[in-house]
Scaffold this active site. Structure first.
Site, PDB file in Angstrom:
ATOM      1  N   HIS A   1       0.828  -1.199   0.000  1.00 16.63           N
ATOM      2  CA  HIS A   1       0.000   0.000   0.000  1.00 16.63           C
ATOM      3  C   HIS A   1       0.868   1.258   0.000  1.00 16.63           C
ATOM      4  O   HIS A   1       0.608   2.210  -0.743  1.00 16.63           O
ATOM      5  CB  HIS A   1      -0.925  -0.019   1.216  1.00 16.63           C
TER       6      HIS A   1
ATOM      7  N   GLU B   1      -2.880  -0.509  -4.819  1.00 16.81           N
ATOM      8  CA  GLU B   1      -4.149  -0.875  -4.212  1.00 16.81           C
ATOM      9  C   GLU B   1      -4.264  -2.398  -4.209  1.00 16.81           C
ATOM     10  O   GLU B   1      -3.671  -3.087  -5.060  1.00 16.81           O
ATOM     11  CB  GLU B   1      -5.315  -0.280  -4.994  1.00 16.81           C
TER      12      GLU B   1
ATOM     13  N   CYS C   1       4.668 -18.380   5.198  1.00 18.92           N
ATOM     14  CA  CYS C   1       4.263 -19.283   6.268  1.00 18.92           C
ATOM     15  C   CYS C   1       3.463 -20.462   5.707  1.00 18.92           C
ATOM     16  O   CYS C   1       4.003 -21.298   5.006  1.00 18.92           O
ATOM     17  CB  CYS C   1       3.500 -18.515   7.336  1.00 18.92           C
TER      18      CYS C   1
END
Length: 290
Positions: free
Chosen positions: A88, A93, A187
């Site tokens: 951002h 966006e 992750c």
């Protein structure tokens, strides 16, 4: 026995029978009220509104474990919002999509509640989390002219539910690789890369030979011992990625990130800030002349 130590028993989720949040002890070890947001300065941030990032988020809450208990999960807030913060700040966006078009699920117990900037970012995107795009519709409309610079798949055990078997995820990943768009994940998010093998007899070759950082299976096997999860996982995404020729390079978690061609990956919540910086810088450099 240390009677002052927080309990290692998973905490019951009152919203669902036989479902559990992580234990107080595991939360004391693996969550924090604040985050590291350093390095989010981008003098060359995009200001033309041309390029966006597509986020594929988890829309399921309960992950069955091998003993039948349910883990109350979703997307990890740090693994979602820290990369988003950098993207951002760099002028991208973020469109949010889920498989069903239903709201994004978060592991709210891991939210960094004292971090005002992350809280503000969440509030800005909350309408998109609550009313995301339907991934089938997004995937069907993708072509060479699409204005997504990258696909972002956050971490959290919610990524294990549905995304690895999704044809819409497969189509989106194929589009990204075919059109030189980056894929950002960390992750447990890399479990979604397994979707490349859907309907492929050999498991697919889209990511064969790639090296990534991700949460190691060996550590997932240890988390029930401290009550982070209420039981063992019935399957492990690292093993399945290895069958598709993808290598997880890290054995532990220390915040490591890496780039292998179009894949940008990180090992855990500890990697959220570093992966955000890597992703923002990589996209800005790749699009500098576009």
């Amino acid at each position: 026995m240390n009677t002052s130590e927080p309990s290692r028993q998973p905490s019951p989720d009152p919203a669902e029978r036989d479902a559990f949040f992580p234990s107080p002890y595991s939360l004391s070890q693996f969550t924090s009220a604040t985050t590291d947001l350093s390095g989010a300065d981008y003098p060359d941030a995009r200001r033309d509104g041309r390029w966006k990032v597509l986020m594929i988020a988890a829309d399921e809450r309960y992950l069955p474990t091998a003993n039948g208990h349910l883990f109350s999960t979703g997307n990890h807030p740090v693994e979602t919002l820290l990369p988003m913060y950098h993207l951002h700040k760099a002028g991208f966006e973020i469109d949010v999509a889920t498989q069903s078009g239903n709201p994004v699920k978060f592991e709210w117990w891991a939210f960094p509640r004292e971090d005002r900037e992350i809280g503000s970012l969440y509030e800005r995107y909350e309408p998109r989390f609550r009313q995301p795009l339907h991934l089938d519709d997004v995937a069907a409309a993708l072509d060479a002219s699409s204005d997504y610079a990258a696909v972002f798949i956050p971490g959290g055990h919610g990524a294990l539910i549905g995304l690895p078997e999704s044809r819409a995820v497969k189509a989106t990943l194929q589009w990204a690789m075919d059109n030189q768009r980056h894929i950002i994940t960390l992750c447990h998010g890399p479990a979604a890369l397994l979707a490349a093998g859907v309907d492929e007899a050999d498991g697919g070759s889209l990511f064969r030979g790639h090296r990534i950082c991700a949460f190691p299976d060996a550590m997932d096997r240890q988390t029930p011992d401290i009550g982070y999860m209420p039981g063992q996982l019935p399957w492990f995404f690292g093993e399945r990625l290895a069958q598709q020729g993808v290598q997880i390079v890290n054995e532990g978690i220390d915040g490591s990130v890496m780039q292998d061609r179009l894949l940008l990956t990180g090992d855990s919540p500890l990697a959220g800030n570093a992966l955000g910086k890597l992703a923002a810088r990589t996209l800005l450099d790749a699009l500098a002349t576009r």
